[in-house]
Design a protein around this motif. Structure first.
Motif, PDB file in Angstrom:
ATOM      1  N   THR A 175      -7.547 -24.635  50.209  1.00  0.00           N
ATOM      2  CA  THR A 175      -7.363 -23.791  51.398  1.00  0.00           C
ATOM      3  C   THR A 175      -6.028 -24.128  52.060  1.00  0.00           C
ATOM      4  N   GLU A 176      -5.760 -25.409  52.188  1.00  0.00           N
ATOM      5  CA  GLU A 176      -4.487 -25.845  52.799  1.00  0.00           C
ATOM      6  C   GLU A 176      -3.287 -25.309  52.007  1.00  0.00           C
ATOM      7  N   ILE A 177      -3.402 -25.350  50.675  1.00  0.00           N
ATOM      8  CA  ILE A 177      -2.310 -24.858  49.820  1.00  0.00           C
ATOM      9  C   ILE A 177      -2.075 -23.365  50.087  1.00  0.00           C
ATOM     10  N   LEU A 178      -3.163 -22.597  50.172  1.00  0.00           N
ATOM     11  CA  LEU A 178      -3.011 -21.152  50.408  1.00  0.00           C
ATOM     12  C   LEU A 178      -2.336 -20.887  51.743  1.00  0.00           C
ATOM     13  N   VAL A 179      -2.768 -21.618  52.771  1.00  0.00           N
ATOM     14  CA  VAL A 179      -2.194 -21.403  54.096  1.00  0.00           C
ATOM     15  C   VAL A 179      -0.708 -21.789  54.092  1.00  0.00           C
ATOM     16  N   LYS A 190     -10.110 -19.593  53.328  1.00  0.00           N
ATOM     17  CA  LYS A 190     -11.420 -20.204  53.005  1.00  0.00           C
ATOM     18  C   LYS A 190     -12.254 -19.251  52.159  1.00  0.00           C
ATOM     19  N   LYS A 191     -12.222 -17.964  52.527  1.00  0.00           N
ATOM     20  CA  LYS A 191     -13.005 -16.982  51.759  1.00  0.00           C
ATOM     21  C   LYS A 191     -12.489 -16.877  50.331  1.00  0.00           C
ATOM     22  N   LEU A 192     -11.188 -16.870  50.177  1.00  0.00           N
ATOM     23  CA  LEU A 192     -10.613 -16.770  48.821  1.00  0.00           C
ATOM     24  C   LEU A 192     -11.024 -17.980  47.987  1.00  0.00           C
ATOM     25  N   VAL A 193     -10.991 -19.141  48.610  1.00  0.00           N
ATOM     26  CA  VAL A 193     -11.369 -20.361  47.891  1.00  0.00           C
ATOM     27  C   VAL A 193     -12.855 -20.312  47.515  1.00  0.00           C
ATOM     28  N   ALA A 194     -13.680 -19.745  48.410  1.00  0.00           N
ATOM     29  CA  ALA A 194     -15.119 -19.625  48.119  1.00  0.00           C
ATOM     30  C   ALA A 194     -15.338 -18.660  46.946  1.00  0.00           C
ATOM     31  N   ALA A 219      -3.246 -13.393  45.734  1.00  0.00           N
ATOM     32  CA  ALA A 219      -4.148 -12.585  46.571  1.00  0.00           C
ATOM     33  C   ALA A 219      -3.828 -12.803  48.047  1.00  0.00           C
ATOM     34  N   ALA A 220      -3.630 -14.072  48.419  1.00  0.00           N
ATOM     35  CA  ALA A 220      -3.343 -14.393  49.824  1.00  0.00           C
ATOM     36  C   ALA A 220      -2.036 -13.742  50.278  1.00  0.00           C
ATOM     37  N   LEU A 257     -19.242  -8.668  48.036  1.00  0.00           N
ATOM     38  CA  LEU A 257     -20.213  -9.310  48.939  1.00  0.00           C
ATOM     39  C   LEU A 257     -19.584 -10.449  49.721  1.00  0.00           C
ATOM     40  N   MET A 258     -18.434 -10.922  49.256  1.00  0.00           N
ATOM     41  CA  MET A 258     -17.867 -12.140  49.844  1.00  0.00           C
ATOM     42  C   MET A 258     -16.666 -11.926  50.754  1.00  0.00           C
ATOM     43  N   ILE A 259     -16.032 -10.740  50.670  1.00  0.00           N
ATOM     44  CA  ILE A 259     -14.851 -10.557  51.537  1.00  0.00           C
ATOM     45  C   ILE A 259     -14.831  -9.145  52.124  1.00  0.00           C
TER      46      ILE A 259
END
Ligand code: ADP
Length: 259
Positions: A175-179, A190-194, A219-220, A257-259
């Motif tokens: 999550t930190e990497i994406l941000v 967080k959603k992408l990581v999930a 994606a992010a 269902l997740m995003i």
């Protein structure tokens, strides 16, 4: 020389290992699936050690000639042109052979004498042997790919390297990497990581490779510049993973269902 420090999130004391490998002139093998930060790590280390980095992306046509050099015709003359490996050996650069197992076998033969105490390169076309400059370091990456379609590396080659395994980082770090990479909102990260965790656990889909951090970063980025979330996930994560219409549909349903 890499001027600005690349962003890299350490996960397993890898920079300490790299520094010691550099100091001891031991080649290093980075194992792991695509998109797990291997190339980024090498860029980060080249910057930290203030060394020039020469990267070669190996593919099935990569031959020792591409690496070592060739004669070219220049006007009425034939002149020798050093290849990237020879340049790195002479200049004391860090040479990164990305996906080394993909290259033709003569590449492996060419690097053998550089990976032991000799640290020298034999240029057969010139009949010359070049001693590696003090700071020359060889790094290679390799995707063990436990499924079909991936090439292997022989033990006699592997055992010339120290090795580290790269894998998808734990959720908090990913999550930190994406941000950090994309400035996307942390809830979305967080959603992408999930979503990634869910797909990575779906071994029954039989994907050759699963969701990498690279796909999540893409994606992010799309979401951050305003592309709708589901569409972003679809084009950056679902479609690159498979061409099978049924699997695409299952992944699409799951993601919906997740995003
Ligand atoms: P590999 O060489 O393993 O195929 P890359 O180094 O190209 O993978 O990584 C793909 C992308 O994933 C990078 O461009 C970066 O955005 C991100 N990434 C993966 N792991 C990390 C990490 N530990 N720190 C920072 N970025 C990372």
């Amino acid at each position: 020389m890499i001027l600005t420090a690349p962003y890299y999130h350490e996960t397993q004391k890898e920079s300490e290992v790299f520094s010691h490998a550099f100091q001891n002139k031991i080649p290093m093998l980075l194992k792991g699936p695509t998109g797990t930060g291997k190339s980024r790590f090498v860029e980060y280390m080249a910057h930290a050690l203030e060394k020039k980095l020469i990267t070669i992306s190996c593919h099935e046509e990569t031959s020792s000639t591409d690496l070592i050099g060739r004669f070219i015709i220049k006007g009425a003359e034939t002149v020798w042109l050093d290849g990237p490996l020879t340049t790195a050996v002479k200049e004391g650069a860090i040479l990164y052979l990305d996906e080394v197992a993909e290259a033709r076998p003569d590449v492996i033969v060419a690097i053998h004498s550089l990976t032991d105490h000799r640290r020298e390169l034999f240029i057969d076309k010139l009949g010359e042997t070049v001693k590696a400059q003090e700071d020359f370091m060889l790094i290679a990456s390799f995707n063990p790919g436990y499924q079909r379609g991936f090439k292997e590396l022989k033990p006699s080659t592997r055992q010339r390297f120290i090795a580290l395994t790269f894998d998808y980082p734990e959720a908090k770090i990913e999550t930190e990497i994406l941000v950090n990479e994309t400035a996307v909102d942390s809830d979305i990260a967080k959603k992408l990581v999930a979503i990634a965790a869910k797909i990575r656990n779906l071994t029954e889909l039989g994907l050759t490779e699963t969701v990498s951090t690279r796909l999540l970063v893409d994606a992010a980025k799309l979401i951050h510049t305003g592309l709708p979330k589901r569409l972003s996930v679809h084009v950056a994560i679902v479609e690159p993973l498979t061409d099978d219409p049924q699997t695409i549909q299952s992944l699409k349903d799951l993601v919906g269902l997740m995003i």
